[in-house]
Design an enzyme around this catalytic site. Structure first.
Site, PDB file in Angstrom:
ATOM      1  N   TYR A   1      40.281  48.689 -21.795  1.00  0.00           N
ATOM      2  CA  TYR A   1      40.088  47.459 -22.567  1.00  0.00           C
ATOM      3  C   TYR A   1      41.042  46.364 -22.110  1.00  0.00           C
ATOM      4  O   TYR A   1      40.639  45.216 -21.871  1.00  0.00           O
ATOM      5  CB  TYR A   1      40.303  47.751 -24.048  1.00  0.00           C
ATOM      6  CG  TYR A   1      40.402  46.528 -24.930  1.00  0.00           C
ATOM      7  CD1 TYR A   1      39.257  45.831 -25.315  1.00  0.00           C
ATOM      8  CD2 TYR A   1      41.641  46.066 -25.375  1.00  0.00           C
ATOM      9  CE1 TYR A   1      39.341  44.704 -26.129  1.00  0.00           C
ATOM     10  CE2 TYR A   1      41.743  44.952 -26.180  1.00  0.00           C
ATOM     11  CZ  TYR A   1      40.589  44.273 -26.559  1.00  0.00           C
ATOM     12  OH  TYR A   1      40.693  43.159 -27.357  1.00  0.00           O
TER      13      TYR A   1
ATOM     14  N   LYS B   1      40.599  42.356 -20.418  1.00  0.00           N
ATOM     15  CA  LYS B   1      41.156  41.109 -20.934  1.00  0.00           C
ATOM     16  C   LYS B   1      41.963  40.388 -19.852  1.00  0.00           C
ATOM     17  O   LYS B   1      42.004  39.151 -19.822  1.00  0.00           O
ATOM     18  CB  LYS B   1      42.024  41.373 -22.175  1.00  0.00           C
ATOM     19  CG  LYS B   1      41.220  41.841 -23.381  1.00  0.00           C
ATOM     20  CD  LYS B   1      40.109  40.866 -23.744  1.00  0.00           C
ATOM     21  CE  LYS B   1      39.340  41.276 -24.979  1.00  0.00           C
ATOM     22  NZ  LYS B   1      38.272  40.332 -25.348  1.00  0.00           N
TER      23      LYS B   1
END
Length: 246
Positions: A169, A173
């Site tokens: 994750y 980003k």
């Protein structure tokens, strides 16, 4: 349908941070919010819930539900067509929709896990932005916000902050931040304002409500990052608890 108010589209706004961003932004009474979900029925249900919440004043006419699955090019094209036909422009785009899952919880192999996250968090944000860009160029505000995370900071990771947490994750980003900077550099000459937001670790479906912050507070940060110091934006944080209704 048309409106004299700036038109704001928020991806993934039927729940979580997107839901509260839509709720707070529309309560200022100065924006028309396009509330999106992969299923139109869910977008409509979220709209109904926002209007029914007496703690935050909102009017149904300040929202339009839009079906938008950011992982589907045909769905994106249909959403662009719907916005163009209803409003002829888009003033503000908030790229909020995102996923996060650990390998063990997802049941996916590592390659599949990376593909799943990048498809949603990176590729789709870029495709949505590119698809809506012609309408954004017709808008007056010309603002784009990418909802990122402090977890995407390479410096923080190198310093050991949140070591080992959400590796896949957080790498998405980091990639999203690069895309944000790209648009900021390429569109600055056309009057665009491009921003990134770190709403913090908020309790939403994204983390199975494990976050320690109220998503209403995270929504305030998204609005601040999108509109900066504009005095006509008033975030409203009321109610208790952090769990969204969907």
């Amino acid at each position: 349908m048309s409106t004299s108010k700036p038109v704001v589209l928020i991806t993934g706004s039927n729940q979580g941070l997107g839901y509260y961003t839509a709720q707070q932004l529309a309560s200022a009474g100065k924006y028309h919010v396009l509330l999106t979900s992969r299923a139109l029925a869910k977008a409509q249900a979220a709209l109904d819930a926002i209007v029914a919440d007496s703690s935050v004043p909102n009017k149904a006419e300040d929202f339009t539900p839009i079906e938008l699955d950011i992982t589907s090019d045909s769905s994106i094209a249909s959403a662009v067509s719907a916005v163009e036909s209803k409003f002829g422009k888009l003033d503000v785009l908030v790229n909020n929709a995102s996923i996060a899952s650990a390998k063990e919880a997802s049941g996916k192999e590592l390659r599949e896990l990376y593909q799943w996250h990048y498809e949603t968090n990176v590729f789709s944000a870029a495709c949505v932005t590119d698809a809506f860009l012609p309408l954004l160029k017709k808008g007056e505000d010309k603002r784009i916000c990418f909802v990122s995370s402090g977890l995407g900071s390479c410096t923080w990771h190198a310093e050991g902050q949140y070591a080992g947490a959400y590796l896949v994750y957080r790498s998405t980003k980091s990639a999203l931040n690069m895309i944000m900077v790209h648009y900021a550099q390429t569109l600055q000459g056309e009057g665009f304002i491009i921003g990134g937001s770190d709403p913090g670790y908020c309790a939403t479906n994204l983390n199975n409500h494990a976050g320690f912050l109220d998503p209403r507070e995270g929504a305030k940060q998204i609005i601040k990052s999108t509109f900066g110091s504009k005095e006509d934006v008033h975030s409203v944080v009321t109610g208790s608890g952090g769990k969204e209704p969907f």
